[in-house]
Write an enzyme that holds these catalytic residues in place. Structure first.
Site, mmCIF file in Angstrom:
data_model
loop_
_atom_site.group_PDB
_atom_site.id
_atom_site.type_symbol
_atom_site.label_atom_id
_atom_site.label_comp_id
_atom_site.label_asym_id
_atom_site.label_seq_id
_atom_site.Cartn_x
_atom_site.Cartn_y
_atom_site.Cartn_z
ATOM 1 C CB CYS A 149 -26.273 -1.193 8.856
ATOM 2 S SG CYS A 149 -27.885 -0.773 9.327
ATOM 3 C CG HIS A 286 -25.929 3.174 10.504
ATOM 4 N ND1 HIS A 286 -26.178 2.212 9.325
ATOM 5 C CD2 HIS A 286 -24.580 3.518 10.393
ATOM 6 C CE1 HIS A 286 -24.836 2.016 9.144
ATOM 7 N NE2 HIS A 286 -23.858 2.691 9.567
ATOM 8 C CG ASN A 306 -20.380 3.052 9.159
ATOM 9 O OD1 ASN A 306 -21.557 2.176 9.125
ATOM 10 N ND2 ASN A 306 -20.570 4.113 8.599
#
Length: 338
Positions: A149, A286, A306
């Site tokens: 990520c 994240h 995302n």
């Protein structure tokens, strides 16, 4: 249909074995009905997300128990979300993972403590701003079962700022960053700040994704010659905007999409709506990309891209309430300069 009947039978047997003594006063008919409904829902989930567990296997039974835990968790999370625009939680592609598995696979970003922002707030900001409206935000990507990520958020920011500068929007290589950013750990995690610092110091040119495609696993770095075309990061800033989210809005408008590190534990179950609760900033693990905001409604919110594919959330996006540093969204905010 026969496979489903076998599954139901196996699960009812397992449920009887683990049922705690305190709950034995519930009638067997009610228990059987509840387990049947749960088993049918699990079978529907397996079909939707193409899960191929062997019937009667230990893994199937374990996944089913995680699925049951997820359903209970959804009810708890949704009990906080009573307003019309509030976040909704339910079954998605992560519903057969334990919370530990989810964290270990998908929440692998780290961050250094960022200095508090001390610049001036920009006055006269628009009430609503979305870089997608300018056609400078690339489509949602899917990191898959790789803790990359941190690379997706950085590359997302770089390719958007490059397009804002007048170049054609082009997806740049996340795999190049995963393989070559030596201070990070590839699919085992990394830091957006470390990544941006590496890009700044080495002057590595990010090449198009078509030249260095994503593989969802850490590989050997593929080096390119200095004459090769690519995008170079000249500088970046990383600040803590806690308590200063209006100033963060100014950074977004002025600098382009922002790479941020958030607490996304509850995102395992997110389906859509604006997150306002049960999302602290204690464990930010994240990395995502903030592409816009909207303050025109009752609940102002950030628009966040995302990297879990378009089947997650609202076609790959999540909305976070502005104010209160929800999900730690303002703790570590990086802007890119090209």
């Amino acid at each position: 249909m026969r496979g489903r009947q076998v599954l139901v039978a196996v699960i009812i047997t397992a449920g009887a074995l683990v049922s705690p003594p305190c709950c034995r006063h519930v009638s067997s008919a009610e228990t059987r009905s509840e387990l049947n409904n749960s088993a049918v829902a699990f079978e529907s989930f397996r079909e939707q997300f193409h899960r191929r567990y062997e019937v009667n296997s230990e893994e199937l039974n374990r996944r089913y128990l995680y699925f049951q835990d997820a359903v209970k968790r959804h009810a708890f999370l949704n009990s906080f979300s009573t307003a019309p625009q509030s976040a909704k939680y339910g079954i998605n592609q992560f519903s057969d993972l334990s919370q530990k598995e989810f964290r270990d696979l998908y929440l692998r970003a780290s961050t250094d403590r960022a200095p508090l922002f001390s610049g001036l707030k920009i006055e006269g900001l628009p009430a609503k701003f979305d870089w997608r409206d300018k056609a400078v935000v690339a489509p949602v990507q899917n990191q898959q079962a790789c803790g990359s990520c941190w690379a997706f958020s950085v590359v997302g920011a770089v390719q958007s700022v490059h397009a804002i500068g007048g170049s054609q929007l082009e997806q740049l290589s996340v795999q190049q960053v995963v393989d070559c950013s030596f201070k990070n750990k590839g699919c085992n995690g990394g830091s957006p700040s470390w990544t941006l610092n590496w890009l700044k110091q080495t002057k590595v040119k990010l090449v198009p994704q078509s030249e260095y495609p994503y593989k969802a696993k850490t590989g050997i770095c593929h080096f390119f010659s200095q004459s090769h075309e690519g995008v170079v990061v000249k500088n970046f800033t990383a600040h803590n905007f806690s308590g200063q989210e209006k100033a963060m809005m100014g950074q977004l408008v002025q600098r382009g999409p922002l790479a941020v590190v958030v607490d996304a534990v509850s995102w395992q179950d997110y389906l859509g709506g604006i997150i306002q609760h049960h999302c602290s900033s204690q464990w930010s693990t994240h990395a995502v990309l903030v592409v816009g905001y909207d303050t025109t409604g009752e609940i102002p919110y950030w628009i966040v891209q995302n990297s879990w594919g378009t089947t997650w959330g609202d076609e790959g996006y999540v909305y976070i309430k502005i104010g209160g540093n929800i999900c730690g969204i303002a703790d570590s905010v990086a802007a890119v300069f090209l």
